[in-house]
Enzyme design. Structure first.
Site, mmCIF file in Angstrom:
data_model
loop_
_atom_site.group_PDB
_atom_site.id
_atom_site.type_symbol
_atom_site.label_atom_id
_atom_site.label_comp_id
_atom_site.label_asym_id
_atom_site.label_seq_id
_atom_site.Cartn_x
_atom_site.Cartn_y
_atom_site.Cartn_z
ATOM 1 N N GLU A 76 5.280 14.746 0.124
ATOM 2 C CA GLU A 76 6.052 14.003 1.117
ATOM 3 C C GLU A 76 7.040 13.025 0.471
ATOM 4 O O GLU A 76 8.171 12.898 0.899
ATOM 5 C CB GLU A 76 5.058 13.254 2.026
ATOM 6 N N ASP A 77 6.599 12.362 -0.581
ATOM 7 C CA ASP A 77 7.374 11.219 -1.083
ATOM 8 C C ASP A 77 7.950 11.363 -2.492
ATOM 9 O O ASP A 77 8.581 10.438 -2.984
ATOM 10 C CB ASP A 77 6.505 9.943 -1.055
#
Ligand code: MN
Length: 735
Positions: A76-77
């Site tokens: 996600e990051d």
């Protein structure tokens, strides 16, 4: 701040022989990829995955879950993708991270509160592994614990979502501790003023309440000992703020009317019988409040919760609640599903994660499914669960618009189904799609949790191919409808042009006819058609002859007078040419069954030869195109049955000559070309062209173009060539 060694010690303390190496590798990978990133608090980002892993270790989850906790935000990051993760950590961890990443997408998207129910459904549907839920809850818990650094709007949104989705899931899974903490944190951030007021009120009474609790605990311990009821501990608690707040609001009462503002909890030893013994001791000590007794042991709540609850009137008239349960029941009340799993394992005494995971999955499904179908929660039978599961899980996928709206589609659906589900217009003008930010083909099958963006272009139109890529009735009908409309528009256009040309031949003003609405309508009605456009379409499809329309327009007498067929003028020629120019080269050799005078053209792809089985197709701009029935294009055209017409070879025109190409494969020897051309000449057949070549595998390849009358004639030519010495194969080639 928790350190990785702390996490590992917890796992080692709770589980036999864990794969510590996996946890260490996950830690290093996470540290490497999150390096330089900071949380809103200013701490290094890595603190978050570490804390999540710590919560999971406390929940006594396995090393795979703990490692996933460490890695849960890398996709996600950071720049890491799933494939990279897979190459380092294998399928199990990667699939868990994938599930978590999808949930992260959704919760980023779902800003509208009314979507909460859908999001919950979605979350449930995508749970192929229950550990995803447990890790997500741990992730959420840590975020809630540290949300003071976020802006108020964000805090509120996340808190609302926690109350709407995650706390209920924790509750359904029997995870009392998790649920309580999530709810209180959410309450505090969502309604800071009310939280402060209530906290203040409770704190003002806290010394008094705690003193009362202490006395109650001591009395219970003493009375249990006197009566020889074995127990582990007697605890006391003041009601949690969120649940107190809800109760005060719901029942519109003041705090002193709350029966369970304070509660004592008796954890008994050795089985449920002691729970009932303890209960009798309590009821013997204080007066029970009528109808406040609940036996969740005999009839456990559907989230596995077991306990005896009773409210009694204390010495000073203060009511309080007593909860009585065994040690095992207590663990389940606190940890829910996670405890259930742990107990099962301990009892087995062996590591058998697959089996216990499977067991857990079944339990979780049983617990979570009623969330999805609340109204059916009562019918708790196995059969019902099974059928519901079949109903819910394999058949549907839940996908999201970039704005977070849930679109529920049957399994196998594609971005096209998705586009049509949003709006017919969106479907019609769809030119591409992105799934989770990546451009994908329109035929891509959607997966649960996909975020789908539809790319549209204003004037874009549906395509016939799309019928192969859609599964929903809505999309299919709409595309079919569009194709039909399209065909009709084309047919009207062809019809108009044919009628104009025919009018020219009769020296009649086409405008006068076509623009005369009433007259056109009258003629249409004569054919059993409704509107002028229906008449033009019928002409375009080849069902109605423009000549006949003119006869109805002019009347028999005038028609006979103007009929160009009856006049031997060159104008006929000009007229015919004009029509031929319009609809392609006419061939008198082919007639459309049941209709005279309709012009036809042979398909270039298969060049049908007199005598072969043929079929006609009404084509835009070319009139009726005639194909060999065996032509590979015919199958495709058949989709459009309306435009297929029966045709046959005309009786006349026996001497028409047609060129056909023949491919001959021969042994590589001299004189082959001469041998073949001789054989053809001997049966008095014209040769238009002939070329010889040698193929790469050393064979002779000869292409001859011959002039034949019909199929019978061609067959004769083919067999003559076949008989030439050295010929390996003879075949007709199309075009
Ligand atoms: Mn996270």
């Amino acid at each position: 701040m928790i350190r990785i060694e702390d996490v590992i010690s917890k796992v080692e303390a709770n589980r036999p022989d864990p794969d510590v190496d996996l946890i260490r590798r996950a830690y290093l990978f996470s540290a490497l990829h999150h390096r330089g990133q900071k949380r809103a608090s200013g701490e290094p980002y890595l603190v978050h995955p570490l804390e999540v892993a710590g919560i999971l270790a406390d929940m006594r989850l396995d090393e795979v879950s703990v490692s996933t906790g460490l890695l849960h935000d890398v996709v996600e990051d950071t720049l890491v993708d799933l494939e990279t993760l897979r190459s380092y950590f294998g399928d199990e961890v990667t699939n868990l991270v994938d599930g978590l990443t999808k949930i992260a997408h959704i919760s980023n998207l779902s800003k509208e509160k009314q979507q909460a129910e859908n999001v919950r459904k979605m979350v449930l549907a995508m749970i192929t592994d229950v550990r995803v839920v447990l890790i997500k809850l741990a992730d959420r818990l840590h975020n809630m614990r540290t949300m003071q650094y976020l802006k108020p709007e964000k805090r509120q949104r996340i808190s609302q979502e926690t109350l709407d989705i995650y706390a209920p899931i924790a509750h359904r899974l029997g995870m009392g501790k998790m649920r309580s903490e999530l709810e209180d944190l959410a309450f505090r951030n969502l309604y800071p003023d009310e939280y402060k007021r209530l906290a203040h009120d409770v704190d003002a009474r806290r010394p008094e309440l705690e003193a009362a609790l202490h006395r109650i605990q001591e009395t219970i311990k003493m009375r249990l000992a006197e009566n020889d009821v074995p127990f582990v501990s007697v605890e006391g608690r003041v009601k949690r703020l969120y649940s107190l707040w809800k109760k005060l609001k719901r029942q519109k009462i003041t705090m002193d009317r709350v029966y369970d503002l304070i509660a004592a909890r008796v954890i008994t030893l050795n089985g449920r019988k002691n729970c009932y013994l303890a209960l009798s001791v309590i009821h013997d000590t204080w007066t029970p409040v009528p109808e406040r007794f609940k036996d969740w042991i005999a009839m456990p709540r559907d989230n596995l919760y077991q306990s005896l609850h009773t409210s009694v009137i204390g010495d000073g008239g203060q009511t309080f609640e007593v909860q009585i349960r065994t040690e095992e029941m207590h663990h389940i009340a606190e940890e829910g599903v996670a405890a259930h799993w742990k107990y099962k394992e301990r009892k087995l005494g062996v590591r058998d994660d697959d089996e216990s995971l499977d067991e857990l999955r079944k339990t979780v499904e049983k617990l979570l499914l009623p969330l999805v179908e609340d109204n059916k929660a009562d019918e708790d039978s196995e059969d019902f669960i099974e059928s519901l599961k079949l109903d819910l899980f394999p058949k549907d996928v839940y996908a999201f618009t970039p704005m977070g709206k849930v679109i529920q589609l049957p399994r196998g659906s594609t971005p096209l189904d998705f586009a049509y589900a949003i709006h017919s217009e969106v479907g019609d003008t769809c030119t591409g799609s992105k799934i989770n930010g990546r451009i994908v083909p329109l035929r891509t099958e959607l997966q649960n949790g996909d975020v789908v963006e539809i790319l549209t272009t204003a004037n874009s139109k549906p395509s016939r191919d799309w019928l192969n890529y859609v599964v929903t009735a809505k999309a299919r009908n709409r595309i079919r409808h569009w194709i039909a409309d399209q065909q009709r528009a084309e047919s009207i256009d062809i019809g108009r042009k044919l009628l104009e040309k025919e009018s020219d031949r009769f020296h009649v003003s086409a405008k006068k006819l076509i623009n005369n609405e009433a007259e056109m309508k009258r003629i249409a009605n004569e054919y059993g058609l409704g509107r002028p456009d229906d008449l033009l379409a019928s002409i375009g499809y080849g069902k109605t002859l423009p000549r006949n329309v003119l006869s109805k327009f002019l009347g028999a007498e005038k028609f006979a007078e103007l009929d160009p067929e009856k006049r031997k003028e060159t104008r006929i020629e000009t007229g015919m040419k004009a029509v031929k120019r319009l609809i392609g080269l006419g061939e008198d050799a082919i007639v459309v069954k049941g209709v005279d005078n309709l012009l036809t053209t042979r398909a270039r792809c298969c060049n049908p030869l007199r005598g072969e089985d043929i079929v006609g197709y009404i084509s835009l701009g070319k009139g009726i195109v005639v194909h060999n029935k065996r032509c590979k294009n015919v199958a495709q055209l058949m989709v459009n049955r309306d435009r297929v017409v029966d045709v046959e070879w005309a009786k006349s025109g026996q001497n028409e000559i047609q060129s056909v190409r023949i491919l001959v494969t021969t042994e590589d020897r001299t004189g082959m070309l001469a041998g073949i051309t001789n054989a053809i000449a001997e049966i008095k057949t014209g040769i238009r062209d002939a070329r010889a070549n040698v193929s790469r595998d050393g064979r002779g390849v000869i292409v001859v173009t011959v002039e034949v009358f019909d199929k019978k004639h061609l067959d004769k030519v083919l067999s003559a060539i076949q008989q030439v010495t050295g010929v390996i194969n003879v075949e007709r080639v199309n075009a």
